[in-house]
Design a protein around this motif. Structure first.
Motif, PDB file in Angstrom:
ATOM      1  N   SER A  41      -7.821  20.019   3.730  1.00  0.00           N
ATOM      2  CA  SER A  41      -8.697  19.927   4.893  1.00  0.00           C
ATOM      3  C   SER A  41      -8.324  18.707   5.716  1.00  0.00           C
ATOM      4  N   PHE A  42      -8.873  18.643   6.920  1.00  0.00           N
ATOM      5  CA  PHE A  42      -8.597  17.506   7.801  1.00  0.00           C
ATOM      6  C   PHE A  42      -9.011  16.196   7.142  1.00  0.00           C
ATOM      7  N   GLY A  43     -10.210  16.191   6.518  1.00  0.00           N
ATOM      8  CA  GLY A  43     -10.711  14.982   5.877  1.00  0.00           C
ATOM      9  C   GLY A  43      -9.848  14.541   4.703  1.00  0.00           C
ATOM     10  N   GLU A  44      -9.435  15.506   3.879  1.00  0.00           N
ATOM     11  CA  GLU A  44      -8.585  15.166   2.741  1.00  0.00           C
ATOM     12  C   GLU A  44      -7.237  14.626   3.204  1.00  0.00           C
ATOM     13  N   GLY A  45      -6.704  15.239   4.257  1.00  0.00           N
ATOM     14  CA  GLY A  45      -5.428  14.763   4.796  1.00  0.00           C
ATOM     15  C   GLY A  45      -5.546  13.349   5.320  1.00  0.00           C
ATOM     16  N   LEU A  46      -6.655  13.060   6.003  1.00  0.00           N
ATOM     17  CA  LEU A  46      -6.871  11.719   6.556  1.00  0.00           C
ATOM     18  C   LEU A  46      -7.006  10.688   5.439  1.00  0.00           C
ATOM     19  N   LEU A  47      -7.814  11.002   4.415  1.00  0.00           N
ATOM     20  CA  LEU A  47      -8.000  10.071   3.301  1.00  0.00           C
ATOM     21  C   LEU A  47      -6.698   9.832   2.547  1.00  0.00           C
TER      22      LEU A  47
END
Length: 214
Positions: A41-47
């Motif tokens: 997900s976008f959030g997992e990629g960012l983290l």
């Protein structure tokens, strides 16, 4: 204030040795914030992108070193942009399934070389610094790419943005600290040189670990 700064600088070698001892026990492959799972997900990629340059001690040491070098280079904080841009290129190379040789060895050697250059602090041309940042950035970025292979577009974009921004912020923080420390301790780059020796030490530890199997 100056007395406190001097006391801190005097203790830096002891702190550096202690940290280097700890680094010997840190696996060189501990570079995956998501535990090796591809972000979905976008959030997992960012983290994952934010975490990768931080938990990878060799990557972190190099980025800090760039900030230290920027504190005495004429282009200042424009210099880290060469590295950050090259890491994006290196990740792209990995995603295109192009193989680069001896990635971990080159990364470790780049950390060692940067630390030595900061410690010696001779007047190398900016082109030499920029070349080091670009070549090293490609290999560091190639290593970053391992964590995002097979990801969809959203987590891929956020991952790239995460590690690019994180690297520049870390370099910026190191730059500001180095500039401030030089102004406190009578404009002498003692702290910068000591920090450079620590960066070189990190590079030596990881280089030894990388070549030991051979």
């Amino acid at each position: 204030m100056k007395l406190i700064a001097r006391n801190c600088l005097e203790r830096l070698p002891t702190i550096a040795v202690a940290l280097l001892v700890l680094l010997v026990a840190v696996p060189a492959y501990a570079h995956h914030p998501m535990g090796g799972v591809t972000p979905s997900s976008f959030g997992e990629g960012l983290l994952s992108g934010i975490g990768h340059p931080i938990i990878g001690i060799d990557h972190l040491a190099f980025v800090i070193g760039i900030g230290l070098a920027a504190s005495f280079l004429s282009r200042g904080m424009a210099m880290p942009a060469f590295f950050v841009g090259a890491t994006l290129l290196g990740t792209g190379i990995h995603l295109l399934a192009v193989n680069l040789p001896m990635v971990e060895i080159v990364i470790s050697a780049s950390v060692l070389l940067l630390g030595v250059m900061i410690f010696v602090k001779r007047s190398q041309p900016l082109a030499i610094w920029a070349s080091l940042f670009v070549v090293a950035g490609i290999f560091h970025g190639y290593a970053y790419g391992e964590a995002i292979i097979g990801a969809e577009a959203a987590p891929l974009v956020s991952y790239l943005a995460g590690f690019a921004i994180t690297q520049y912020l870390i370099a910026g923080a190191a730059f500001l600290i180095a500039v401030k420390s030089q102004s406190i301790v009578e404009a002498k780059p003692v702290g910068t040189r000591l920090a450079g020796s620590f960066v070189a030490g990190v590079g030596f530890v990881f280089l030894f670990t990388a070549i030991a199997p051979f």
